[in-house]
Design an enzyme around this catalytic site. Structure first.
Site, PDB file in Angstrom:
ATOM      1  CB  CYS A  99      -7.079  -7.624   2.860  1.00  0.00           C
ATOM      2  SG  CYS A  99      -5.136  -6.130   3.112  1.00  0.00           S
ATOM      3  CD  GLU A 103      -1.166  -7.615  -2.263  1.00  0.00           C
ATOM      4  OE1 GLU A 103      -0.623  -8.561  -2.715  1.00  0.00           O
ATOM      5  OE2 GLU A 103      -0.752  -7.725  -0.902  1.00  0.00           O
ATOM      6  CG  PHE A 113     -11.513   0.622  -0.294  1.00  0.00           C
ATOM      7  CD1 PHE A 113     -12.425  -0.339  -0.101  1.00  0.00           C
ATOM      8  CD2 PHE A 113     -11.600   1.950   0.473  1.00  0.00           C
ATOM      9  CE1 PHE A 113     -12.666   0.404   1.095  1.00  0.00           C
ATOM     10  CE2 PHE A 113     -12.185   2.614   1.511  1.00  0.00           C
ATOM     11  CZ  PHE A 113     -13.128   1.874   1.676  1.00  0.00           C
ATOM     12  CB  VAL A 140      -1.187   0.539   1.420  1.00  0.00           C
ATOM     13  CG1 VAL A 140      -1.285   0.854   1.497  1.00  0.00           C
ATOM     14  CG2 VAL A 140      -1.973  -1.506   0.864  1.00  0.00           C
ATOM     15  CE  LYS A 177      -9.501  -2.235   2.990  1.00  0.00           C
ATOM     16  NZ  LYS A 177      -9.372  -2.828   1.928  1.00  0.00           N
TER      17      LYS A 177
HETATM   18  P1  NAD Z   1       3.146  -4.564   4.018  1.00  0.00           P
HETATM   19  O1  NAD Z   1       3.358  -5.594   5.266  1.00  0.00           O
HETATM   20  O2  NAD Z   1       3.311  -4.795   2.994  1.00  0.00           O
HETATM   21  O3  NAD Z   1       4.127  -3.330   4.439  1.00  0.00           O
HETATM   22  C1  NAD Z   1       3.807  -2.964   5.837  1.00  0.00           C
HETATM   23  C2  NAD Z   1       5.356  -2.299   5.865  1.00  0.00           C
HETATM   24  O4  NAD Z   1       4.903  -1.223   6.940  1.00  0.00           O
HETATM   25  C3  NAD Z   1       6.501  -2.663   5.837  1.00  0.00           C
HETATM   26  O5  NAD Z   1       7.149  -2.362   4.871  1.00  0.00           O
HETATM   27  C4  NAD Z   1       7.019  -2.485   7.079  1.00  0.00           C
HETATM   28  O6  NAD Z   1       8.342  -2.919   6.942  1.00  0.00           O
HETATM   29  C5  NAD Z   1       6.710  -0.751   7.884  1.00  0.00           C
HETATM   30  N1  NAD Z   1       6.831  -1.076   9.326  1.00  0.00           N
HETATM   31  C6  NAD Z   1       6.403  -1.403  10.444  1.00  0.00           C
HETATM   32  N2  NAD Z   1       6.657  -0.320  11.353  1.00  0.00           N
HETATM   33  C7  NAD Z   1       6.778   0.702  11.006  1.00  0.00           C
HETATM   34  C8  NAD Z   1       7.543   1.876  11.954  1.00  0.00           C
HETATM   35  N3  NAD Z   1       6.783   1.612  13.144  1.00  0.00           N
HETATM   36  N4  NAD Z   1       7.390   2.497  10.908  1.00  0.00           N
HETATM   37  C9  NAD Z   1       8.224   2.648   9.592  1.00  0.00           C
HETATM   38  N5  NAD Z   1       7.244   0.931   8.665  1.00  0.00           N
HETATM   39  C10 NAD Z   1       7.374   0.321   9.592  1.00  0.00           C
HETATM   40  O7  NAD Z   1       1.587  -4.174   3.987  1.00  0.00           O
HETATM   41  P2  NAD Z   1       0.932  -3.959   3.192  1.00  0.00           P
HETATM   42  O8  NAD Z   1      -0.515  -4.813   2.411  1.00  0.00           O
HETATM   43  O9  NAD Z   1       1.013  -2.745   2.446  1.00  0.00           O
HETATM   44  O10 NAD Z   1      -0.372  -3.412   4.472  1.00  0.00           O
HETATM   45  C11 NAD Z   1      -0.414  -2.033   5.030  1.00  0.00           C
HETATM   46  C12 NAD Z   1      -1.937  -1.351   5.900  1.00  0.00           C
HETATM   47  O11 NAD Z   1      -2.836  -2.071   4.596  1.00  0.00           O
HETATM   48  C13 NAD Z   1      -2.606  -2.918   6.088  1.00  0.00           C
HETATM   49  O12 NAD Z   1      -3.187  -2.776   7.368  1.00  0.00           O
HETATM   50  C14 NAD Z   1      -3.418  -3.218   5.590  1.00  0.00           C
HETATM   51  O13 NAD Z   1      -4.438  -4.446   6.330  1.00  0.00           O
HETATM   52  C15 NAD Z   1      -4.025  -2.637   4.613  1.00  0.00           C
HETATM   53  N6  NAD Z   1      -4.856  -2.956   3.103  1.00  0.00           N
HETATM   54  C16 NAD Z   1      -3.412  -4.148   2.345  1.00  0.00           C
HETATM   55  C17 NAD Z   1      -3.911  -3.886   0.818  1.00  0.00           C
HETATM   56  C18 NAD Z   1      -3.494  -4.990   0.369  1.00  0.00           C
HETATM   57  O14 NAD Z   1      -3.872  -5.026  -0.832  1.00  0.00           O
HETATM   58  N7  NAD Z   1      -1.889  -5.599   0.488  1.00  0.00           N
HETATM   59  C19 NAD Z   1      -5.362  -3.291   0.669  1.00  0.00           C
HETATM   60  C20 NAD Z   1      -5.902  -2.163   1.167  1.00  0.00           C
HETATM   61  C21 NAD Z   1      -5.304  -2.381   2.637  1.00  0.00           C
END
Ligand code: NAD
Length: 408
Positions: free
Chosen positions: A259, A154, A151, A11, A203
């Site tokens: 998710c 991937e 929303f 994201v 969401k």
């Molecule tokens: P991810 O695990 O791919 O990435 C999260 C990142 O945050 C990692 O790179 C991690 O190192 C970093 N991180 C953790 N703690 C940190 C901190 N204190 N300071 C700075 N960086 C930090 O996660 P994602 O898939 O991108 O999802 C992120 C959020 O978005 C989640 O809540 C997820 O539910 C939501 N979301 C994800 C998707 C999806 O398709 N992946 C879609 C919609 C919403």
């Protein structure tokens, strides 16, 4: 605007690249130095169609930078977008430790008037706890909070972010709505303004509804198998009803990914915490957990056991067009097959870098990036994920005519 995106995962990187493509000055921040080093060199640390191009373009324009240093990223940011992970705990509750740790780290460098936007999927009440953490570490109390849930999907994340169905903004005051509407104006998408709690519930509800469709159609598929009906024909006929539609029907191994499972689990855990132990959300989670074991038991009977059989497992990521293996069916299916004595060959067009972590140590497991190799002399071919490379493959050409062919 000066924008900081905290968390450069799926994201975070997509959001940072898209916000910078609108002419904002964006800095992406992560605690993982390897990820940031790669991003600085224009390397996307995961597979997402179209993202590398956008990243390189924005870096070349000088609009998009990356760092691991909070002070550098936060001190001049007008808008801070929090996009860190929110995984499930063992009990199914969402873990907010990364969100709260970001709050603690950003607070000391916070500029006056900054807007902190939580984009991570979090339950109602999180803005209050986030705010308390910031207040206890910030030099001043002049900041705002908002919730703008994400929303994107991937595999089509760049497209989804550039052309969203809607932008949902949860905030407490007009000044924040105005600024965040302005930030998203280039998208030309409908903007839904509501309270942060409604935004967060919207969401979770959207993901739980999509997960429900998957579980529902699996149950219909189970019934079709008891008679001569074909679930795909049933979907086709049913979809003409405008209330239902032909889109988003995926009978198969159940929902996976980073998710749906965790978001349904959180809603189920939240339901239990308010005494609604027997609601749909709790059943949904259970039915999805049971789906793969039940299918594997059924297939065992159909193939007459797995001992010494060569099984080609095709599609290792959790869905096509991604290399993300979080909650992918292969993670459950492959260890189970190995335990039953099968020889497994895994194939995926993109997940090869991550595959070894669960099959490299096992003498009866291997993987390949060539579908023909995977299916050669296979006793059983299991298609887990509908990558085009897989469903368009000419399986008939690989058939060993000495063996009987059976489709399930
Ligand atoms: P991810 O695990 O791919 O990435 C999260 C990142 O945050 C990692 O790179 C991690 O190192 C970093 N991180 C953790 N703690 C940190 C901190 N204190 N300071 C700075 N960086 C930090 O996660 P994602 O898939 O991108 O999802 C992120 C959020 O978005 C989640 O809540 C997820 O539910 C939501 N979301 C994800 C998707 C999806 O398709 N992946 C879609 C919609 C919403």
């Amino acid at each position: 605007m000066n924008v900081c995106v905290i968390g450069t995962g799926f994201v975070g990187v997509v959001s940072a690249a898209v916000y910078s493509s609108f002419g904002n000055s964006v800095i992406g921040l992560d605690i993982d130095p390897n990820k940031i080093e790669k991003l600085k060199q224009g390397i996307v640390p995961f597979y997402e169609p179209g993202l590398k191009h956008l990243l390189l373009e924005q870096q070349a324009h000088g609009n998009l930078k990356f760092t691991t240093v909070y002070k550098e990223a936060i001190s001049s940011a007008e808008i801070i977008i929090v996009a860190v992970g929110t995984p499930s705990s063992k009990e199914g509750k969402v873990e907010l430790k990364y969100v709260h740790s970001a709050a603690e780290s950003l607070a000391p460098s916070l500029a006056k008037g900054a807007i902190i936007v939580v984009k991570s999927t979090v339950p109602p009440g999180t803005l209050d706890s986030f705010k308390k953490v910031v207040e206890s570490h910030a030099p001043h109390q002049d900041f705002h909070m908002a919730s703008v849930p994400e929303f994107l999907k991937e595999g089509t994340a760049v497209e989804d972010t550039l052309h969203p169905d809607r932008v949902v903004i949860g905030a407490y005051n007009e000044e924040v709505f105005t600024k965040l509407t302005e930030l998203h104006a280039p998208l030309n998408a409908p903007v839904v303004k509501l309270s942060p709690e409604s935004a967060q519930m919207a969401k979770y509800a959207a993901n739980a509804y999509l997960a429900t469709r998957i579980t529902f159609i699996n149950q219909i598929a189970d019934l079709c198998e008891q008679n001569a009906a074909d679930v795909n024909d049933v979907i086709h006929a049913m979809g003409f009803d405008k209330r239902i539609g032909h889109h988003y029907w995926y009978p198969g191994f159940g929902y996976g990914g980073s998710c749906f499972p965790k978001d349904v689990k959180e809603l189920a855990a939240y339901s239990r915490s308010v005494g609604l132990n027997d609601n749909l959300l709790n059943h949904l989670d259970r039915l999805n957990e049971e789906r793969i074991p039940k299918l594997l038991e059924k297939y065992s009977k159909q193939v007459g056991g797995w001992k010494d059989k060569k099984v080609a497992v095709l599609g290792l990521a959790f869905k096509p067009h991604t290399d993300d293996m979080r909650e992918a069916p292969s993670i459950k299916v492959i260890p189970w097959l190995l335990e039953q004595g099968a020889n497994v060959v895994g194939y995926d067009p993109k997940s090869l870098e991550v595959v070894p972590y669960f099959i490299k140590e096992h003498p009866n497991a291997s993987y390949t990036d060539d579908v023909a190799n995977a299916v050669k002399d296979a006793d059983v071919i299991m298609i887990l994920i509908e990558w085009p490379e897989i469903i368009q493959y000419d399986f008939a050409s690989a058939r060993n005519t000495n063996k009987e062919a059976v489709d399930y």
